[in-house]
Design a protein around this motif. Structure first.
Motif, PDB file in Angstrom:
ATOM      1  N   SER A 148      85.921  19.498 -31.679  1.00 51.75           N
ATOM      2  CA  SER A 148      87.170  20.335 -31.829  1.00 51.75           C
ATOM      3  C   SER A 148      88.098  19.633 -32.616  1.00 51.75           C
ATOM      4  CB  SER A 148      87.493  20.759 -30.553  1.00 51.75           C
ATOM      5  OG  SER A 148      86.805  21.831 -30.184  1.00 51.75           O
ATOM      6  N   GLU A 149      88.238  18.190 -32.290  1.00 49.36           N
ATOM      7  CA  GLU A 149      89.324  17.332 -33.113  1.00 49.36           C
ATOM      8  C   GLU A 149      89.088  17.037 -34.535  1.00 49.36           C
ATOM      9  OE1 GLU A 149      85.877  14.663 -31.748  1.00 49.36           O
ATOM     10  OE2 GLU A 149      86.949  16.530 -30.813  1.00 49.36           O
ATOM     11  N   ASN A 150      87.933  17.541 -34.926  1.00 47.29           N
ATOM     12  CA  ASN A 150      87.727  17.450 -36.411  1.00 47.29           C
ATOM     13  C   ASN A 150      87.709  18.606 -37.211  1.00 47.29           C
ATOM     14  OD1 ASN A 150      87.241  14.397 -36.415  1.00 47.29           O
ATOM     15  ND2 ASN A 150      85.188  14.771 -35.328  1.00 47.29           N
ATOM     16  N   VAL A 151      88.030  19.679 -36.525  1.00 48.52           N
ATOM     17  CA  VAL A 151      87.873  21.231 -37.158  1.00 48.52           C
ATOM     18  C   VAL A 151      89.446  21.763 -37.116  1.00 48.52           C
ATOM     19  CG1 VAL A 151      86.853  23.256 -37.114  1.00 48.52           C
ATOM     20  CG2 VAL A 151      85.553  21.324 -36.582  1.00 48.52           C
ATOM     21  N   ARG A 152      89.883  22.121 -38.166  1.00 49.18           N
ATOM     22  CA  ARG A 152      91.227  22.984 -38.283  1.00 49.18           C
ATOM     23  C   ARG A 152      90.605  24.197 -38.708  1.00 49.18           C
ATOM     24  NH1 ARG A 152      92.678  17.886 -40.799  1.00 49.18           N
ATOM     25  NH2 ARG A 152      94.173  16.739 -39.706  1.00 49.18           N
TER      26      ARG A 152
END
Length: 791
Positions: free
Chosen positions: A459-463
């Motif tokens: 999730s931290e790599n997806v906006r």
């Protein structure tokens, strides 16, 4: 002594004759139609009525309990009509069946039907990908397994007949029901449909598949729903009847459904030539012909070829119809039709005998009830099959090397379809077909691309930014009912033109390494969506402001990977040359998000190949690869043609083709086979698969022939540097076309055999000479080619 019809040891024909002899005319009429009910386990069933009834001239009836004493032919969608837990739905259906079996004079059970095109249409059933996905796999065996899984779920709920598959051959992608088709090649449609029927019905044919929409529905005037079809019999037979003939002769299909339109002024529901002469007498079809919903009423309501419901019923049943669906709007007037001499009781007996025969053959008299404790939906194997179909259907149209994504890049997932479960579903899936409240509650099993990418990349790599809407509020009902002639004012399009979300999407893109832009369609019936039944279009521009969103994102300079979902292909407004990649995922179903993520990240190859051409513009419509030479106009129109042709699809590697080698340059016409070999090599660095396609061009014929026609295909998996030798066997029967006398014939002469990666990428060709006399095909001619692979 027990009646003969109740004795399961007696031959079916004896049981039918005995039961028929005991029936009153009213009991016979009751077997010739269905009821559409909201069932209740307490027995307080009620008739279903809604706004959609209005289009077919349906009126609410009273006295259900009284009419129930006569029995009934079918029950329409007991679980697919409203939101009900499957176990409770089966309990309610059993309660109705108990009344019919135990509380009527003759105890004739009802046959229950449901929609089964993209999975059983009921709450919690597995939501399979669309038929365009099925076709794009180029894998009939996989589709047979998928249909078998759908059949298992249907049987577990007591369903006896599935209203699928759709055998319409795509001709114009503006048509809303393009999403329901297997594609634009009649033989490929026939192959896929045959496999689907075999899987759904099983070897015992204890669940009836229903071939629809018989016939030519997809070549309507202007690609508009229900519009007239302008075809002569030669083209009708070669293109549109062929898949039906294949599914009847090769798969023993149990049912056929006529279409709403007219061909050369003859409505399908009253066409004796098609329903009886062709279907039963020439092909040997022995199943049930069931009406499309309201189709009999349309004979007087829309087509204007009859005065009233009694006359419409007589026209349809005399032509070859067996059961009116979904209700008895016309069949309830059969007594009057008999009194007026419009139909005879001998014809009624012939029809009812067919209905009873299927009920005996299906074992309904011995096993009328379903076990509510054995309902089996969403099994692990069914979900795995749905995911496999979705994954193997995804088609890569453009790629500058950005895909597959490497490492863990920061990804901006943008677009109106990125996190909308309904955007992954086609019109005949349960949540879309029943947009009657907040159907998002019925899509909890759907995995969106955003959810899958967050799971895969972290999730931290997806906006995420939505970017725009397609339709801001999904509504039930139709803005304009099909066939309205001015009774209602045209309502404005529900498609959003709101640009306010685009700036946030641009900012999100600028903060990321790569953009995954999810665009496309929202399926919905009768203009409640942008594609689907009654949701036709006049443009191949992305609905709403999606093009503006795409333009703004490309302008950021970030690599933009476009993932298009939906029920028809759209153009990108010239951005095809500027995007980093373009994936066509169609309507990939509940597992679609995982399938898309697998391909984007390289966990799976993009194995799909197009089964509908992507036209340059709407002005090229109707367009299909197997057109006539003069279809492009004279001079050749600049807007005609396809950027991405039928059969096209990239993968992670490149394949080279050796020369085509014919086993013989001369082949005997009658009983002959064209044997063609080619060596294919994976000349890249990645293991992948290629769909090798064989086309034929009839160089000189007595009638105009298409520029080329698909006659064989084979998928081959090759490691980097590996080669395979493919040998195709094509029966000369498959070179046939229809003569003006209605006969399928194979003429001697020269045929160019072409092998390639798509209809637009022919790698090798040679000419074979078919020798002998003109061969007139009879009965069960050879419809299937074969391929042997040596690696």
């Amino acid at each position: 002594m027990s009646a003969i019809y109740k004795d399961a040891r007696r031959p079916v024909n004896e049981r039918v004759a005995d039961l028929l002899s005991r029936m009153t005319p009213e009991e016979k009429f009751a077997q010739m139609h269905a009821w559409w009910l909201i069932l209740s386990s307490d027995g307080n069933h009620r008739e279903r009525t809604d706004l959609s009834d209005e289009f077919a001239g349906v009126t609410e009836q009273t006295g259900l309990a009284e009419r129930m004493k006569l029995g009934i032919g079918q029950i329409t969608r007991p679980l697919g009509t409203h939101i009900v837990d499957a176990q409770e739905g089966v309990r309610a259906a059993n309660r109705l069946q108990k009344t019919l079996v135990e509380d009527t004079r003759l105890g004739i059970p009802a046959l229950f039907h449901e929609e089964c095109l993209v999975g059983l249409l009921c709450k919690d059933a597995t939501l399979f990908p669309s038929p365009l996905n099925y076709g794009s796999t180029w894998d009939p065996e996989l589709i047979e397994r998928a249909a078998e899984a759908i059949g298992k779920e249907a049987r577990s709920t007591g369903c006896h007949q599935g209203l699928a598959p759709v055998l319409d051959v795509s001709r114009d992608v503006r048509w809303g029901r393009t999403e329901e088709t297997f594609g634009e090649d009649p033989w490929l449609v026939g192959m896929m449909a045959t496999s689907y029927v075999k899987g759904l019905q099983g070897k015992k044919r204890d669940l009836l598949a229903t071939l629809k929409h018989y016939v030519g529905h997809s070549f309507s005037e202007g690609a508009r729903n229900h519009a007239p079809v302008h075809l002569g019999f030669c083209e009708l037979n070669d293109t549109f009847l062929l898949p039906f003939e294949m599914a009847v002769k090769l798969a023993n299909a149990g049912s056929v459904m006529p279409a709403y339109h007219d061909i050369d002024n003859q409505p399908g529901h009253s066409d004796e030539f098609l329903l009886t002469t062709i279907l039963r007498e020439q092909w040997g079809f022995d199943g049930l012909v069931v009406a499309d919903y309201g189709g009999v009423s349309l004979l007087h309501q829309h087509h204007g070829i009859s005065h009233d419901p009694a006359e419409s019923a007589a026209l349809a049943f005399n032509a070859g119809l067996d059961v009116e669906l979904p209700k008895d709007d016309c069949a309830r007037h059969l007594a009057g039709a008999v009194e007026r001499g419009l139909i005879t009781m001998a014809k009624v007996d012939e029809i009812v005998a067919r209905v009873l025969k299927e009920k005996f053959r299906l074992g309904l008299f011995e096993h009328p009830y379903a076990d509510e404790n054995r309902v089996a939906l969403q099994s692990d194997s069914a979900k795995q099959l749905a995911r496999e179909v979705a994954t193997r259907s995804i088609t890569l149209l453009e790629n500058d090397g950005t895909l597959p994504l490497k490492g863990t890049p920061e990804v901006a997932v943008i677009g109106p379809t990125a996190d909308d479960p309904l955007a992954l579903l086609s019109g005949y899936s349960f949540p879309v077909h029943l947009i009657i409240s907040d159907m998002l509650e019925q899509t909890s099993q759907v995995i969106t691309p955003l959810a899958a990418l967050r799971e895969r990349l972290g999730s931290e790599n997806v906006r995420y930014a939505k970017g725009c809407h397609i339709i801001e509020k999904r509504m039930a009902g139709a803005p304009v009912f099909p066939g309205d002639s001015g009774g209602k004012p045209m309502q404005s399009s529900p498609v959003s033109q709101d640009l306010s979300l685009i700036p946030e999407a641009v900012r999100t893109a600028q903060q990321s390494d790569v953009v995954v832009l999810c665009v496309g369609d929202l399926a919905g019936l009768f203009q409640s969506g942008t594609v689907g039944e009654g949701s036709d279009t006049d443009s191949l521009t992305l609905p709403g402001v999606q093009q503006q969103l795409l333009d703004e994102l490309v302008a950021t300079g970030k690599p933009v990977v476009v993932v298009m979902t939906g029920g028809r292909p759209y153009n990108l407004g010239g951005q095809e040359d500027n995007v980093a990649a373009l994936l066509m995922a169609w309507a990939p179903g509940q597992e679609g998000g995982y399938a898309i993520a697998d391909v984007l990240t390289g966990q799976a190859e993009p194995g799909g190949r197009l089964v509908v051409s992507v036209p340059k513009s709407a002005g090229a419509m109707p367009y299909y690869y197997n057109h006539k030479l003069k279809s492009g106009g004279t001079p050749f129109a600049f807007h005609f043609g396809s950027r991405y042709p039928f059969g096209y699809g990239k993968t992670w590697t490149d394949f080279s083709y050796g020369p085509l080698k014919l086993a013989g340059k001369k082949v005997e016409n009658q009983g002959g086979e064209i044997i063609a070999g080619v060596t294919v090599t994976n000349c890249g660095r990645e293991a992948a698969s290629e769909v090798v396609q064989l086309y034929v061009h009839d160089k000189v014929a007595s009638m105009v022939r298409p520029v080329q026609e698909l006659k064989a295909f084979q998928r081959v998996y090759l490691q980097a540097g590996e080669s395979a030798e493919l040998t195709f066997n094509v029966p000369t029967d498959m070179l046939n076309f229809t003569r003006r006398d209605g006969q399928r014939v194979v003429e001697p002469g020269e045929f160019e055999i072409r092998v390639g990666a798509s209809s637009g990428d022919i790698r090798s060709r040679d000419v074979v000479n078919v020798e002998g006399e003109i061969h007139v095909l009879q009965g069960h001619w050879r419809m299937v080619s074969h391929c042997e692979v040596k690696q």
